[in-house]
Design a protein around this motif. Sequence first.
Motif, mmCIF file in Angstrom:
data_model
loop_
_atom_site.group_PDB
_atom_site.id
_atom_site.type_symbol
_atom_site.label_atom_id
_atom_site.label_comp_id
_atom_site.label_asym_id
_atom_site.label_seq_id
_atom_site.Cartn_x
_atom_site.Cartn_y
_atom_site.Cartn_z
ATOM 1 N N GLU A 122 7.540 26.292 77.516
ATOM 2 C CA GLU A 122 8.181 25.322 76.639
ATOM 3 C C GLU A 122 8.349 25.879 75.222
ATOM 4 O O GLU A 122 9.384 25.696 74.595
ATOM 5 N N ILE A 123 7.322 26.603 74.750
ATOM 6 C CA ILE A 123 7.430 27.132 73.398
ATOM 7 C C ILE A 123 8.487 28.220 73.316
ATOM 8 O O ILE A 123 9.212 28.331 72.324
ATOM 9 N N PHE A 124 8.580 29.061 74.398
ATOM 10 C CA PHE A 124 9.652 30.056 74.406
ATOM 11 C C PHE A 124 11.017 29.377 74.399
ATOM 12 O O PHE A 124 11.955 29.849 73.749
ATOM 13 N N SER A 125 11.117 28.267 75.141
ATOM 14 C CA SER A 125 12.393 27.546 75.175
ATOM 15 C C SER A 125 12.728 26.986 73.806
ATOM 16 O O SER A 125 13.866 27.055 73.347
ATOM 17 N N LEU A 126 11.699 26.402 73.142
ATOM 18 C CA LEU A 126 11.932 25.828 71.831
ATOM 19 C C LEU A 126 12.270 26.894 70.813
ATOM 20 O O LEU A 126 13.082 26.667 69.908
ATOM 21 N N LEU A 127 11.647 28.107 70.994
ATOM 22 C CA LEU A 127 11.933 29.175 70.038
ATOM 23 C C LEU A 127 13.264 29.848 70.312
ATOM 24 O O LEU A 127 13.752 30.621 69.495
ATOM 25 N N GLY A 128 13.841 29.547 71.483
ATOM 26 C CA GLY A 128 15.162 30.087 71.787
ATOM 27 C C GLY A 128 15.164 31.581 72.033
ATOM 28 O O GLY A 128 16.144 32.254 71.726
ATOM 29 N N GLU B 168 15.767 34.566 74.291
ATOM 30 C CA GLU B 168 16.554 34.778 75.513
ATOM 31 C C GLU B 168 15.794 35.684 76.492
ATOM 32 O O GLU B 168 15.243 36.703 76.126
ATOM 33 N N GLY B 169 15.787 35.282 77.787
ATOM 34 C CA GLY B 169 15.202 36.106 78.833
ATOM 35 C C GLY B 169 13.695 36.146 78.819
ATOM 36 O O GLY B 169 13.115 36.989 79.511
ATOM 37 N N LEU B 170 13.038 35.268 78.083
ATOM 38 C CA LEU B 170 11.580 35.280 77.984
ATOM 39 C C LEU B 170 11.058 34.040 78.668
ATOM 40 O O LEU B 170 11.442 32.932 78.343
ATOM 41 N N PRO C 12 -5.831 34.045 81.128
ATOM 42 C CA PRO C 12 -4.808 34.908 81.732
ATOM 43 C C PRO C 12 -3.588 34.107 82.136
ATOM 44 O O PRO C 12 -3.676 32.922 82.437
ATOM 45 N N GLY C 13 -2.484 34.836 82.196
ATOM 46 C CA GLY C 13 -1.269 34.174 82.595
ATOM 47 C C GLY C 13 -0.195 35.184 82.934
ATOM 48 O O GLY C 13 -0.435 36.402 82.990
ATOM 49 N N LEU C 14 0.998 34.693 83.117
ATOM 50 C CA LEU C 14 2.112 35.531 83.558
ATOM 51 C C LEU C 14 3.215 35.459 82.503
ATOM 52 O O LEU C 14 3.544 34.405 82.011
ATOM 53 N N LEU C 15 3.809 36.658 82.231
ATOM 54 C CA LEU C 15 4.899 36.747 81.261
ATOM 55 C C LEU C 15 6.011 37.584 81.875
ATOM 56 O O LEU C 15 5.757 38.651 82.446
ATOM 57 N N ARG C 16 7.252 37.089 81.706
ATOM 58 C CA ARG C 16 8.397 37.829 82.241
ATOM 59 C C ARG C 16 9.419 37.977 81.122
ATOM 60 O O ARG C 16 9.761 37.019 80.465
ATOM 61 N N ILE C 17 9.880 39.191 80.930
ATOM 62 C CA ILE C 17 10.912 39.469 79.931
ATOM 63 C C ILE C 17 12.039 40.183 80.629
ATOM 64 O O ILE C 17 11.856 41.277 81.166
ATOM 65 N N ARG C 18 13.200 39.556 80.627
ATOM 66 C CA ARG C 18 14.401 40.166 81.191
ATOM 67 C C ARG C 18 15.546 39.829 80.253
ATOM 68 O O ARG C 18 16.163 38.792 80.348
ATOM 69 N N SER C 19 15.833 40.779 79.328
ATOM 70 C CA SER C 19 16.909 40.481 78.375
ATOM 71 C C SER C 19 17.394 41.747 77.728
ATOM 72 O O SER C 19 16.648 42.726 77.599
ATOM 73 N N LEU D 223 7.083 44.652 81.991
ATOM 74 C CA LEU D 223 7.211 43.311 81.398
ATOM 75 C C LEU D 223 7.971 42.339 82.276
ATOM 76 O O LEU D 223 7.993 41.142 82.018
ATOM 77 N N GLU D 224 8.578 42.874 83.327
ATOM 78 C CA GLU D 224 9.304 41.957 84.201
ATOM 79 C C GLU D 224 8.355 41.054 84.978
ATOM 80 O O GLU D 224 8.749 39.977 85.407
ATOM 81 N N ASN D 225 7.118 41.482 85.165
ATOM 82 C CA ASN D 225 6.135 40.663 85.877
ATOM 83 C C ASN D 225 4.760 41.028 85.337
ATOM 84 O O ASN D 225 3.937 41.592 86.029
ATOM 85 N N PHE D 226 4.545 40.649 84.068
ATOM 86 C CA PHE D 226 3.351 41.139 83.371
ATOM 87 C C PHE D 226 2.247 40.090 83.460
ATOM 88 O O PHE D 226 2.419 38.938 83.053
#
Length: 922
Positions: free
Chosen positions: A778-784, A786-788, A819-826, A847-850
Amino acid sequence: MTRSAKFGLLTGGLLLAAVALSFTFRAPLLEVLLRSALVYRDVPGADLTVESVTLSETTITGLGLGAADEVRAAKVIVAYTPSGLVAGRIESVVLDGVRLKLDLRGGKPPLGSLQNLAAGGEPEAETAAPALPPITLSDARVEVLTPIGPVTGRLEGVVRPDEDGTLKAALQFDLRGEAGRLRGELTGVRTPEGTTEASVTLADGALSLPGAELRGLRGGGAFSVTGAIPQTANLDLTLGEIAVPGASFEQAHLAVRLADANLEIDAEIATGDGQFTARATADLAEFPARPSGQIRLEAEIGAQAVLWPLLAIPAPSRGRAEVSLTAQGRLPPLANLTGGEVGPLSRLRPDDFTAQAKLRLREIDYPGLVQGLSGEARFDASPAPDSPDRLVGAMELALTAGRVTTTSADAREVSIAQAISLELKDGKTTIVSSNNGKISAKELRYSSILASTERLSARVAAAAATIQFDPQSNLKAVHDLTITPGAMEFALLREGATPLPLQARAKRLRARGEYSASKGYAGRIEVEDGTIAAPQFEAAAEHLNATLDLAEDGQHALAFQLGVLRHTADPPLVAPLSLRGKVRVAGDTATFSAAGTGPNGVGEVSVSGRHKLSSAEGQAKVALAPLRFSPGGAQPGTLFPAFADLRNVDGEARAAAALTWTQEGLDGTAALKIGDLSLESAAARIAGLSLDLTLSQLQPPGSAPGQSFRVRRIDPGVPLDDLSLEFRVVPGPSPAVEIENASLSLAGGRFSLADVLIDPALQQQHLPVQVEDLDLAEIFSLLGVEGLSGDGRLSGAIPLEVTDGVPRVASGRLTAQGPGLLRIRSDYATQALASAGESADLLLRALENFHYEELGLTIEQPTENLAVVGLSLLGNNPDVLEGYPFQFNINLETNPQKLLSTLQEAFRISNRAIGQMWIFGR
């Protein structure tokens, strides 16, 4: 033949008969005959005793005439000779112990039961009256009932005729009664032709009149009268003292000269202290047939002069008045000025008589009312053409006063200029003004709360008054005054604070009333279409119509109606209100009540309270009836223009205040409650808004802790849930609010704020916002960014700098709770890692499946539309290098407006709700 002559014939005939019979019959027989003659003549109450009868005289005792003994004589001695008696002549008459009763009060005949006898009637046989003998009065008394009390007069002297018919008299008189005494001598001659010449010497006199004592009356003179017409007169009279309560006239003189039908009168009067002097002169020709000429009066009246109370006017403490009066023209014959059914003025012709008067006032002071009253009034008058029984005239009035005060008002440098017409009739003066009069004052102050800042002026539109004195000489006045005031500038005075400017206008002011010395003043003041503006308060009262009733007992009542009570700010806080109310003053206390409504009847306000005039202390209660809003019905914008952007408002609000004030200022308490309000605006939809705020003081506003503001949901595009705010208003020079606890739900987490002081007057505010359990995606969405994407929960702080209502993130830091999961594709991330060289591809694949073990997020906002998001990562991608651990520090640029706009809307709604209440508190 005159009535007195007839009465003399009766008496003389009786006496002659008595003398004749005395030579033949004895005294008892003469007594019987005399009694019978009196009965025959219808003399009531007749009684007498013939004591003796001789050849030279007859003595009668106990003579009484009249039902109430109007005439009585102790002894009557009639002297004669036989030869003279035969010829019808009596030598002399001595009247001893005569008592004559007269009633001059006007309700009864002067001679009582003897009045008809004195008037006489024609006898059946007319007989010649005997010649009047010398008459000697001894111990004669006259008892007279007068309007000023009984008077007893003693007369001594002789009335003696000459052979040619001339009647001479020499009398001494001494008149005494409750009203005073007069003692002197009178000598005179009356010729057969009817001319009387006399001289009088007044040796001493004193009179006691209502409100005055006259002492030391002396003087004398001579006069001649033919018939009832005076021919000559030469009189000089002086008074040693005229005493009235509180003062005395020690100099008084009257001189009268009449010769050849020319009359001159000169009278002077003055007080010994010089406080009052007056002189009157008259010079009349053709007197008394058709007197014509001039009469003049001049007087100077000091502050302590006796004339003020005599005119039923309070005496001033300082100053002088000068009066001059001149009348000239032709008067009717004096005989025509009395009697008849019409007044004496009706016998004057307008072209025959005019009068001019002038009154000058010099520095007159009435403590507590007026100081330095100066100016003059000029008056011209003459009998009215259509009704000579009244005087009509014109007056030019020009007065100035250094100061005019009442119990609550104080005016400086007051001036009045007015032309008026007057009418005098039956002791009543009627005044009517023209419409060119002016009234002005350099300064006007009301109590200690209101003062003019510019000179005030008004035009007299109409004025009328009547002035008269009642039978007890008390002043009575009725007036009706209408003025058109100019623009008025005032200042509302405040203890220890800068005065507040006020502006006022009125289409018309009207004052009607009646004053009497016995009851005081009662009247009514009306204000028509007035306006009062308070620029500093951004408020104006328009179309003010008011009525103030002033009662004789000091109980006053004010009723008013305001067509429009307007807040002049742009936009206004409150829509125009209409207001009506009343104020009642009894003694030292004023009670008041008022009620008002907003447009279309929305919003009913009531006010009630009391004010103590002497101490300027009071209290009032103000209540706003519950406002019920509904879609399609009443909306907040109808009453509060600042909320005009709100739509489909549904819910209820109410407000109340308890006000107190003293000379130091205004204070009190106020409360606002809003319950479960839902609404729509251009920025958001809001549901479940409630506010519970109580101000425990108003100057400056302040509250106890625990005031609450809640919103169930704010949806500006990204929903904000459960906004909760606990706060208190902190007293001070600026509207500070202490946030005790504030929180809202956003992005799956909770934003909170505690122990923060917010001052809306400051351009910049620092808000240390704490974040708990925020959803990473949600925070990534609010921060806008892209691809995160990813999952996990973040906590930390996102401090906000709010400048002019616009928030900006200042060094925010969030940390993953586990711990958690982070994906960056941009493409943006590829460019950001390009500097890594050959390892860039490896890093991007990681970072695609970090799978992170640690995650830290920082936010910096260097500009309004740019934020730098820093990611600090420690973890691995199981699919890269068999889960080899990586540590990343990545900076991403993004636009934060989605997050900030959401937070800004929450801040704006909270600030708006509290801020509006703050404005009401002020």
